[in-house]
Design a protein around this motif. Structure first.
Motif, PDB file in Angstrom:
ATOM      1  N   SER A 104       3.631   1.566  11.604  1.00 49.73           N
ATOM      2  CA  SER A 104       2.468   2.425  11.856  1.00 49.73           C
ATOM      3  C   SER A 104       2.560   3.301  12.953  1.00 49.73           C
ATOM      4  O   SER A 104       3.169   2.803  14.013  1.00 49.73           O
ATOM      5  CB  SER A 104       1.144   1.559  11.644  1.00 49.73           C
ATOM      6  N   SER A 126       1.894   0.877   2.198  1.00 49.80           N
ATOM      7  CA  SER A 126       0.561   0.729   2.662  1.00 49.80           C
ATOM      8  C   SER A 126       0.031  -0.279   3.650  1.00 49.80           C
ATOM      9  O   SER A 126      -0.680  -0.089   4.557  1.00 49.80           O
ATOM     10  CB  SER A 126      -0.371   0.257   1.307  1.00 49.80           C
ATOM     11  N   SER A 184       1.339   1.347   7.064  1.00 51.98           N
ATOM     12  CA  SER A 184       0.647   2.321   7.328  1.00 51.98           C
ATOM     13  C   SER A 184      -0.907   1.877   8.053  1.00 51.98           C
ATOM     14  O   SER A 184      -1.444   2.365   9.057  1.00 51.98           O
ATOM     15  CB  SER A 184       0.140   3.032   6.100  1.00 51.98           C
ATOM     16  N   ARG A 185      -1.195   0.604   7.446  1.00 53.38           N
ATOM     17  CA  ARG A 185      -2.296   0.052   8.176  1.00 53.38           C
ATOM     18  C   ARG A 185      -2.207  -0.816   9.412  1.00 53.38           C
ATOM     19  O   ARG A 185      -2.934  -1.603   9.742  1.00 53.38           O
ATOM     20  CB  ARG A 185      -3.232  -0.669   7.023  1.00 53.38           C
TER      21      ARG A 185
END
Length: 294
Positions: A170, A230, A233-234
């Motif tokens: 990230s 996902s 990204s988090r």
């Protein structure tokens, strides 16, 4: 200048070796050398720097490579169009594929193919490499596309394109741009399944560098690319991913690439065919279309 010379040139550029290019084209090495010499004479340019270990493109060769690929691709497209005018190809194609070609290659290929053969439908399933091999072996899939070279006499394994693995995290992660393996152990890993070719490549390179793979803390194991991206990204953890896939998704997601000292993972995407299967006209045409891109 003819297409035999162009194909010889493209394959020598691809393999950086006259012998390997000859083997790929089912020709002798002297024939390949003659094609290259005649091409260089016609172009009045040296296309390769030849050393004892490998053959590399000159600046003129690098420039000419794009033209050569365009000419070969145009010829292949013309042949497809002429074939389509003589033979009406219908039916369904079942393709088992890994995540990278499913994102990078198949959308373009299916679009191009349906423009020629609109009555052919597709069943595409994204799976791990070992499962793809099983599908092709059992004749469940007409074609397989995997991120590894399959060394087995039962299969025809054809290289499509090179696609290296990189490491991503990230944008909010504390991971530095370049990390040692020991520094990385404090961060969680989002891993592919045990059946994944990407995971096998990743683990093999770590072991070759003397690293203990078991020290990595895996928080999620999945082959679902959307879920992996996902989670990264988090800031749930870091992962390894195709360079080409990263290039696509990094424009839209808060992710970035980083390096692990001493680890560089090269790999190739391959088209897998069971030698026992007689390909349908649709499958044979789609195979040739995929090969024409590279």
């Amino acid at each position: 200048m003819d297409f035999r010379q162009l194909e010889a040139f493209v394959n020598v550029a691809k393999y950086k070796n006259f012998s390997k290019a000859a083997k790929a084209l089912y020709l002798s090495q002297p024939t390949i050398s003659l094609h290259i010499s005649n091409l260089e004479r016609e172009l009045c340019s040296s296309l390769f720097d030849r050393t004892s270990k490998e053959v590399n493109l000159t600046p003129q060769g690098t420039e000419f490579l794009n033209y050569a690929l365009d000419m070969i691709n145009m010829k292949n497209k013309a042949l497809h169009q002429l074939t389509a005018s003589d033979i009406k190809i219908t039916g369904s194609l079942h393709i088992s594929t890994s995540s990278t070609p499913n994102v990078i290659l198949l959308p373009r290929a299916i679009s191009d193919f349906q423009a020629i053969h609109p009555e052919v439908s597709f069943v595409v399933e994204e799976k791990s490499s070992n499962t793809i091999i099983e599908d092709v072996c059992s004749l469940t899939a007409d074609l397989g596309i995997v991120g590894m070279k399959v060394e087995n006499d039962r299969f025809q394994c054809l290289p499509l394109f090179q696609d290296d693995l990189i490491f991503i995290c990230s944008e909010q992660s504390d991971i530095k741009e370049t990390m040692s393996y020991s520094e990385l152990l404090q961060f969680n890993l989002i891993s592919r399944s045990e059946q994944s070719g990407s995971r096998l490549d990743f683990q093999r390179h770590l072991v070759e560098q003397g690293h203990d793979v078991s020290l990595l803390e895996t928080v999620v194991e999945t082959d679902d690319l959307n879920l992996i991206l996902s989670l990264v990204s988090r800031n749930i953890g870091f992962t390894y991913i195709s360079q080409t896939v990263f290039d696509v998704y990094s424009k839209h997601l808060p992710i970035r690439a980083f390096k692990i000292k001493g680890i560089y993972i090269e790999r190739s995407i391959h088209l897998l065919i069971n030698k026992r299967r007689t390909l349908s006209h649709a499958a044979e045409d789609f195979k040739q279309l995929l090969l024409s891109y590279y």
